[in-house]
Design an enzyme around this catalytic site. Structure first.
Site, PDB file in Angstrom:
ATOM      1  N   ASP A 219       1.043  -1.233  -0.098  1.00 12.89           N
ATOM      2  CA  ASP A 219      -0.037   0.020   0.001  1.00 12.89           C
ATOM      3  C   ASP A 219       0.705   1.352   0.015  1.00 12.89           C
ATOM      4  OD1 ASP A 219      -2.758   1.249   0.687  1.00 12.89           O
ATOM      5  OD2 ASP A 219      -1.800   1.934   2.270  1.00 12.89           O
ATOM      6  N   GLU A 284       1.707  -0.193  -5.081  1.00 16.28           N
ATOM      7  CA  GLU A 284       0.561   0.525  -5.477  1.00 16.28           C
ATOM      8  C   GLU A 284       1.163   1.958  -5.469  1.00 16.28           C
ATOM      9  OE1 GLU A 284      -1.509   2.620  -2.613  1.00 16.28           O
ATOM     10  OE2 GLU A 284      -3.379   2.595  -3.735  1.00 16.28           O
TER      11      GLU A 284
HETATM   12  C1  NOJ Z   1      -4.113   3.430  -0.328  1.00 19.83           C
HETATM   13  C2  NOJ Z   1      -5.302   2.429   0.010  1.00 19.83           C
HETATM   14  O1  NOJ Z   1      -5.846   1.870  -1.212  1.00 19.83           O
HETATM   15  C3  NOJ Z   1      -6.668   3.358   0.205  1.00 19.83           C
HETATM   16  O2  NOJ Z   1      -7.720   2.812   0.512  1.00 19.83           O
HETATM   17  C4  NOJ Z   1      -6.266   3.914   1.791  1.00 19.83           C
HETATM   18  O3  NOJ Z   1      -6.860   4.836   2.154  1.00 19.83           O
HETATM   19  C5  NOJ Z   1      -4.687   4.593   1.522  1.00 19.83           C
HETATM   20  N1  NOJ Z   1      -3.915   4.076   0.901  1.00 19.83           N
HETATM   21  C6  NOJ Z   1      -4.252   5.068   2.879  1.00 19.83           C
HETATM   22  O4  NOJ Z   1      -3.890   3.555   3.452  1.00 19.83           O
END
Ligand code: NOJ
Length: 562
Positions: A219, A284
């Site tokens: 993430d 990501e």
């Molecule tokens: C990316 C995640 O996909 C999202 O849902 C989240 O709010 C943020 N990172 C913070 O962790």
């Protein structure tokens, strides 16, 4: 008409053993655990619910699923605010439930990928509570800085802005310092310059790997490190945006730092040093097409998949075939040399669903593209049945980003519409839960739009999706050349060829009118081809053989020929 030919075979060199590369040329399916299947009737999806529905993923023939966080959490960001990285939140179940999920997934030959959230924890995490108290080694687990003072007034240390708007710094009265949070104030950034914290997060990877997972979706990786000088970021000229909007800044000190790539490399090495088959890492990182190199670098530092969000945030229903052609070619041309796999994300839990972004009539087109293009297709629960965004009132909104936008702005920013329960059938709560009340309201279209209904008809989103998964496994898709063609900026064509066999051709009509053209001449394809799969608007039924010199594409039609 212009086209580019990219011979993928030329770029293949040594890498990990082919048997370990189970993710190649497959579809990976994202499960948002709150919304997949509720096993205990509390209106929230859970791990046992996922386990009970694994046969669906086998039926779809996807290779793996990744699950958004189910770890212990106050749920201020529905699990992306973790208060214990190695335990499961009771709302989702127990570690025993997780073991059962892993056992069943392995017996079904499905790979399990977890969400690893390294950038931040919850502010309720015991580490943060101890950090506030300056208890070693936790004192250094987060990014703390002193205030600056202007005319005696306290200010944050610099101008950095959080992804969720406003200063990325929040003052803490007890510690008398500001802490950094690149996301919400309840998600303090972890400090990877602390070797103890660094080790803790490696231990998290070890913990789940030993419990049988096959890899991690990482993430918010770009935000892992910040420049240690804590300088102001440059303000972009003339954006016209409010000053607290993070898009007003050039994020040269808070995103994709050199140390961030090295961190990914250290996780790669750490996972590789563990026994068992190679674990997949998916990173990501949202970037614009002009910043592709920043994302591609994650491949070179150990990611197997650096998510490609081009179809999610790069294009919309106003994008033209030429826009798509340019973007796709750019991505393929920027892929690093070596044994790397492209990928095409169709949807996820942070964005409107594909049918909301491109229109219901075009719901399957992006999945078709992700199937025909080389590499991995990444889909989100519900894509296989064309699930739609659910309109929710402000009072029903629970996503913190939606809530903070207020009653006039929530419908633009809220992520709830794409997170409503999976529509299994036409029974209570769409078969998601026995409870009539679910954490987010079920889309009212569920009596008609559901998996069970689609299984009873021969042509549906579901039948299309299954054919696309099968297509991914064909040699021509795995190894063939790629040509991306814009026909008069009305039709997008993708042609995949290997010598000695019929090409695979995807055609998408972007216009609202009929397009009649000589596809045989324009795309250099055989004069007679068979319709492998087509969407609803196509006047080209599956299985028929057609004459490509006089091809007719209905408005919004998409068709795959072979
Ligand atoms: C990316 C995640 O996909 C999202 O849902 C989240 O709010 C943020 N990172 C913070 O962790």
């Amino acid at each position: 008409m212009c086209k580019i030919t990219i011979f993928l075979g030329l770029f293949l060199t040594a890498g990990c053993a082919p048997s370990e590369e189970w993710w190649r040329d497959s579809f990976i399916y994202q499960i948002y655990p709150r919304s997949f299947k509720d096993s205990n009737g509390d209106g929230v999806g859970d791990i046992n619910g996922i386990t009970s529905k694994l046969e669906h993923l086998v039926d779809l023939n996807v290779s793996a699923f990744w699950i958004s966080p189910f770890f212990k959490s106050p749920m201020s960001d529905f699990g992306y605010d973790i208060s214990n990285f190695t335990d499961i939140d009771p709302i989702f179940g127990t570690l025993d439930d997780f073991s059962k999920l892993i056992t069943k997934a392995k017996s079904l030959n499905l790979k399990v990928i977890l969400d690893f959230v390294p950038n931040h924890s919850s502010n309720k995490h015991p580490w943060f509570q101890k950090s506030i108290q300056k208890i070693p080694p936790y004192d250094n687990y987060y990014v703390w800085r002193n205030a600056t003072f202007v005319n005696g007034t306290r200010h944050p240390p610099n101008n950095w802005l959080s992804v969720t708007r406003g200063s990325a710094w929040t003052w803490n009265d007890v510690r008398q310092q500001y802490y950094l949070h690149q996301f919400s104030y309840f998600q303090p950034d972890l400090n990877f310059r602390s070797s103890a914290l660094n080790q803790e997060m490696k231990d998290v990877l070890t913990f789940w790997t030993k419990r049988g997972v096959d890899g991690f979706r990482v993430d918010a990786i770009p935000q892992a490190f910040e420049d240690a000088r804590f300088l102001d970021e440059p303000v972009k000229p003339n954006t016209g945006l409010p000053p607290d909007d993070p898009n007003t800044l050039e994020h040269i000190y808070t995103k994709n730092q050199k140390e961030t790539y090295e961190l990914v490399r250290s996780w790669r090495n750490h996972l590789d040093a563990m026994n068992g088959t190679r674990k997949i890492i998916l990173t990501e990182s949202y970037i614009t097409l002009d910043e592709l190199n920043q994302s591609m670098k994650y491949y070179e530092y150990g990611a197997d998949i650096a998510f490609n969000f081009m179809f999610v945030t790069g294009f919309n229903n106003r994008s033209t075939p030429t826009d798509f052609k340019d973007g796709i070619e750019k991505w393929l041309a920027h892929m690093p040399r070596g044994n790397y796999s492209s990928n095409w994300v169709v949807d996820n839990h942070d964005n409107n669903r594909v049918s909301a972004r491109f229109g219901k009539r075009r719901a399957d087109q992006l999945t078709m593209l992700s199937a025909v293009l080389p590499g991995v297709g990444v889909v989100y629960y519900g894509d296989e049945i064309g699930m739609e965004d659910t309109w929710l009132s402000y009072n029903e909104t629970v996503d913190p980003i939606g809530c903070s936008a207020g009653p006039t702005g929530y419908n633009i920013t809220s992520r709830d519409p794409a997170r409503t329960p999976f529509q299994w059938d036409n029974s209570t709560s769409a078969g998601f839960s026995t409870n009539k009340t679910t954490w987010l309201r079920v889309n009212p279209n569920y009596p008609i739009l559901n998996l069970a209904a689609q299984k009873t008809v021969s042509h549906s989103h579901y039948s299309i999706f299954k054919k696309l998964v099968a297509l991914k496994k064909k040699l021509v898709i795995k190894t063939g050349s790629v040509e991306v063609i814009s026909v008069a900026d009305r039709v997008l064509g993708i042609v995949r060829r290997v010598s000695g066999s019929v090409p695979v051709v995807l055609l998408i009509n972007f216009s609202n009118g009929y397009v009649i053209f000589d596809a045989s001449y324009q795309l250099k394809i055989p004069p007679r081809m068979t319709v492998y799969v087509s969407n609803f608007d196509s006047s080209l039924p599956e299985g028929v053989t057609i004459n490509t010199p006089s091809l007719v594409l209905a408005p919004a039609a998409s068709v795959i020929l072979m």
